[in-house]
Write an enzyme that holds these catalytic residues in place. Structure first.
Site, short mmCIF file in Angstrom:
data_model
loop_
_atom_site.label_atom_id
_atom_site.label_comp_id
_atom_site.label_asym_id
_atom_site.label_seq_id
_atom_site.Cartn_x
_atom_site.Cartn_y
_atom_site.Cartn_z
CB CYS A 45 -0.98 -0.05 1.17
SG CYS A 45 -2.32 1.11 0.97
CG HIS A 78 -3.47 -3.44 3.53
ND1 HIS A 78 -2.46 -2.94 4.30
CD2 HIS A 78 -4.09 -2.37 2.98
CE1 HIS A 78 -2.47 -1.62 4.25
NE2 HIS A 78 -3.45 -1.24 3.44
CD GLU A 83 -0.90 -5.73 5.81
OE1 GLU A 83 -0.88 -6.19 4.65
OE2 GLU A 83 -0.83 -4.51 6.06
CB SER A 125 1.97 -11.11 37.86
OG SER A 125 1.88 -11.84 36.65
N GLY A 126 1.53 -14.36 38.63
CA GLY A 126 0.48 -15.38 38.44
C GLY A 126 0.10 -15.47 36.98
N GLY A 127 0.56 -14.50 36.19
CA GLY A 127 0.23 -14.50 34.76
C GLY A 127 1.21 -15.34 33.95
CB VAL A 128 0.90 -16.60 30.48
CG1 VAL A 128 1.72 -17.46 29.53
CG2 VAL A 128 -0.45 -17.25 30.74
CG ASP A 129 2.93 -12.21 29.43
OD1 ASP A 129 2.60 -13.20 28.74
OD2 ASP A 129 2.35 -11.11 29.38
CB SER A 130 5.83 -12.84 35.30
OG SER A 130 4.68 -13.40 35.87
#
Ligand code: XMP
Length: 533
Positions: A95, A189, A191, A243-248
């Site tokens: 584009c 586009h 994508e 934190s209990g989250g996935v990332d950490s």
């Protein structure tokens, strides 16, 4: 500073085969990166202002120029560094990317209002008029294919060396190609999902045109990152806040694999977790992974400080500050550390390109350990900064984290406090925990958990009258929230059927003392936010 280590033998950066995506500020630039990675090729996005430095650092084997809200014919609109066109590396312009490449190589782009034809927005069909390496094995001459267009300006004269290889009614230059230089431009586009073959076209570009192997996998990423973490940390100590989250959790497990007991995890339990959550985190890390873990039970401290606070920002600020205070005290107790590990993700570090200038307003003060690294003079270890959320989940699986943990919905740092509008008390946290766990249990039973980005219950500071048996009740209202999203920036309401909502409402009112009415939140983001505070 490069995020990649340098090989001592060759002096070369240990960067995998890479595509450089030059961002001109399109809303969908991140999708280009995802599609390229789905083709097994590593990609990084750099704002056009930093593309030359990124090129030098990454030594990419392919370049993609993104779309943009800007207009090439307008003064001051962004340009690609000219050296990119002289580097001998294949280029795909999408584009605006097609238009800026055309302009910079000597062709002509005119605004839609001048050509008298206006723009083209939405679904369109193009016809393939010639063979080109981009289409190999995918599109043949004479075929018509659906694509997604979104442009006002258009190319009116292509640059020397190019040919038209596909046309559409609104864009005679729907795809142009200079096979000798391996430069391609699409007006549409590829994508976005509305171009059904878009992912395959991008895969063709990176593998077939650029000749990349397409072997970028999570197993590879894990190996490279482990070397990088060892090189960065040396013999130093690292602290990681869970934190209990996935990332950490994924960051911690990866770092532990790299440096073993040089890592200490700190889990500050603020008493604002969901049902059973704290126990799960502690057992996963201590028993399953044997990772040194400091479990700080700080419920009284947090709930004590939250007493009397009702303003959402005051609550968030108190929790953020207290979290850092507790974390810092624990870090000092274990003798300090030179490094702080964080589960920062790619969408958080991509520098967005702004054409309007000026700072954006603060909608909510997000809770993280901001400020602590400077205060304690710690360097950051952020092994996930190149990954998207779904890639972090893949890495988690690769590291052997249980599926049920890896697939968990995001949970905010301030926890249940921002799901209890008004004053937060232990009693209200307990009521909400029960309602929330019933709601999530029913979602799981219905097989809907993975189709939803995030679902939770909210306890409202409103009492209403009800009747149970022959008695009057006067209790709180519970709101249910469920959204679909890709990154949390925008969200749509999850369309439950009425039977499901009735089942959940009946169970909550019958089983949770303190709630006598349940409502469903039907607000998308924007204009709403996902959390209520
Ligand atoms: P909002 O409410 O801003 O939320 O639409 C977008 C996403 O971010 C999560 N969220 C947070 N995550 N710390 C976090 O780690 C926070 O302070 C925080 N506030 C909101 C929210 O759960 C949603 O996934």
């Amino acid at each position: 500073m490069s995020a990649h280590p340098t090989s001592p033998e060759t002096g070369d950066s240990a960067v995998p085969e890479t595509v450089l995506i030059v961002d001109f500020g399109s809303q969908v630039t991140q999708l280009i990166a995802r599609r390229v990675r789905e083709a097994g090729v590593y990609s990084e996005i750099a704002p056009f202002t930093q593309a030359e430095a990124a090129f030098a650092r990454l030594k990419p084997k392919g370049i993609i120029l993104s779309g943009s809200p800007a207009s090439v014919p307008e003064d001051g609109s962004p340009r690609a560094p000219q050296m990119l066109f002289e580097a001998g590396v294949p280029i795909l312009g999408i584009c605006y990317g097609q238009q800026v490449m055309t302009h910079q190589l000597g062709g002509e782009v005119r605004p839609g209002h001048e050509t008298g034809e206006g723009g083209e927005f939405g679904r369109a069909f193009l016809t393939v008029t010639a063979d080109c390496a981009l289409f190999d094995g995918l599109w043949d001459v004479g075929e018509r294919h659906q694509v997604w267009m979104s442009h006002g300006d258009k190319v009116t004269q292509f640059a020397e060396g190019f040919d038209i290889v596909a046309t559409s009614d609104g864009a005679p230059f729907a795809v142009i190609a200079d096979e000798a230089r391996r430069f391609y431009g699409t007006q549409f586009h590829p994508e976005v999902v509305h171009t059904p073959d878009g992912g395959k076209l991008l895969a063709n570009f990176v593998r077939h045109v650029c000749g990349m192997a397409g072997d970028w996998t999570m197993a590879e990423f894990r190996k490279t990152k482990i070397e990088e973490i060892r090189a960065q940390v040396g013999g130093g100590r690292v602290i990681c806040g869970l934190s209990g989250g996935v990332d950490s959790a994924v960051a911690a497990v990866l770092i532990h694999e790299a440096i073993g007991d040089q890592l200490t995890c700190v889990f500050v339990d603020h008493g604002l977790m969901r049902m059973g959550e704290a126990e799960q985190v502690v057992s996963l890390f201590k028993n399953h992974y044997n990772i040194p873990l400091v479990h700080v039970e700080a419920e009284e401290l947090f709930l004590g400080g939250l007493a009397g606070l009702t303003d959402p920002e005051a609550k968030r600020k108190f929790i953020g500050k207290t979290f850092i205070d507790v974390f810092e005290a624990e870090a000092k107790k274990i003798g300090g550390a030179a490094f702080l590990a964080q589960g920062t993700l790619y969408p958080d570090v991509i520098e967005s390109v702004s054409f309007t200038g000026g700072p954006s307003v603060t909608i909510k003060s997000h809770h993280n350990v901001g400020g602590l690294p400077e205060r304690m003079n710690m360097a950051l270890v952020e092994p996930l900064r190149e990954l998207f959320k779904d890639e972090v989940r893949d890495l988690g699986r690769e590291l052997g984290l249980p599926d049920a943990f890896v697939g968990r919905h995001p949970f905010p740092g301030p926890g249940l406090a921002i799901r209890i509008p008004g004053e937060v008390t232990k009693e209200r946290c307990d009521i909400l925990r029960k309602a929330d766990s019933i709601y999530l249990e029913e979602i799981r039973n219905a097989g809907l958990y993975d189709a939803i980005w995030q679902a939770f219950a909210v306890l409202l500071p409103v009492k209403t009258v009800g009747v149970m048996g022959d008695s009057r009740t006067y209790d709180s209202v519970c709101a249910l929230r469920a959204v679909t999203s890709t990154d949390g920036m925008t969200a749509d309401v999850f369309p439950y059927d009425a039977g499901f909502l009735t089942r959940v409402a009946t169970r909550i009112v019958n089983e949770v003392k303190g709630i006598n009415r349940v409502v469903y939140d039907y607000t998308s983001k924007p204009p709403g936010t996902i959390e209520w505070e």
